[in-house]
Design a protein around this motif. Sequence first.
Motif, short mmCIF file in Angstrom:
data_model
loop_
_atom_site.label_atom_id
_atom_site.label_comp_id
_atom_site.label_asym_id
_atom_site.label_seq_id
_atom_site.Cartn_x
_atom_site.Cartn_y
_atom_site.Cartn_z
N GLU A 125 -1.39 -11.04 -10.74
CA GLU A 125 -0.19 -10.57 -10.03
C GLU A 125 1.08 -10.87 -10.83
O GLU A 125 2.07 -10.15 -10.70
CB GLU A 125 -0.11 -11.24 -8.65
N GLU A 171 4.65 -14.13 -4.10
CA GLU A 171 5.24 -13.31 -5.16
C GLU A 171 6.62 -12.81 -4.77
O GLU A 171 7.49 -12.62 -5.63
CB GLU A 171 4.31 -12.14 -5.47
N GLU A 172 6.83 -12.61 -3.46
CA GLU A 172 8.10 -12.06 -2.98
C GLU A 172 9.18 -13.12 -2.82
O GLU A 172 10.34 -12.79 -2.53
CB GLU A 172 7.87 -11.35 -1.64
N LYS A 195 0.66 -12.33 -2.15
CA LYS A 195 1.75 -11.35 -2.06
C LYS A 195 3.02 -11.99 -1.51
O LYS A 195 4.12 -11.74 -1.99
CB LYS A 195 1.33 -10.18 -1.15
N GLY A 253 -2.90 -11.87 1.04
CA GLY A 253 -1.58 -11.77 1.65
C GLY A 253 -0.71 -12.97 1.30
O GLY A 253 0.50 -12.83 1.13
N SER A 271 1.02 -9.80 6.65
CA SER A 271 0.47 -10.25 5.37
C SER A 271 -0.45 -11.45 5.58
O SER A 271 -0.16 -12.56 5.16
CB SER A 271 1.59 -10.63 4.40
#
Length: 258
Positions: A113, A49-50, A46, A43, A38
């Motif tokens: 997002e 976000e996780e 993302k 990336g 990522s």
Amino acid sequence: MDNQIKNIARTGYAAKGVVYALTGILAFGAAIGMGNSSEGKLGVLKFLEEQPFGKVLLGLLGLGLFCYAFWRIFQSIKDPENIGNDKKGLGKRIGFFFSGLVYMGLGIFAIYEIFKQINSGGSSKTAMIPTEFLPYIFYAIAIGMAIKALFQFAKIYKGDFLSKFHLNSMTNINLMKTIKWLGYAGWISRGIVEGVVAYFFFRAADTASQGDIKGTAEAFSFIRQNSEGPWLVGSVALGLICYGVYMFIKAKYRRFDD
């Protein structure tokens, strides 16, 4: 200059530092076989976000990126530090404007997002840009990125990026050396990555397909294909971490010419 504008600028520099530091960390992890691939600015979004409270982190980063975008666009239009209207000054201000647009887009993506799952009824994607316009857009982006990369290396050669710190007036020698070291390492790495990204956009313009858009993540993959790839990626990644830390220092110590 109004203190509120300065605080917005400092918040923006800090947000930009987060993006580059995490980009470097993720890329370095991939280079040494830890974590996934990522890499790149998207990336980073993302990745955030996780994480626990990922939406909150994305929201804060998005607001910070909006601050940076506002500062760059404000610089280009209002010229608060009297860069001027000569050829060199206008070139800088136009660069600030497009930089602001890029980071505004990144901020919008961060906010998007957060809310996308609310509106995503399926997995279908639609092209946001008509296909017939893609080659022209990609060529324009590629030329802009290539020029930006060249300017990066020109700044490195001249040391212009250190001018806003007024290093000659600093009494802390260690801090002065740290700013120089982090700055040079970060700007060189950033220039390399942006040059590779420019190449990808030139190549994407030939195929005129949105699926061929490449960014920082693909730039790292391209570098990794070299026989010394992992070492090269690791070095560039460490440079981007340095650039991120340099942006944090800039958020604190950058001086504004009123």
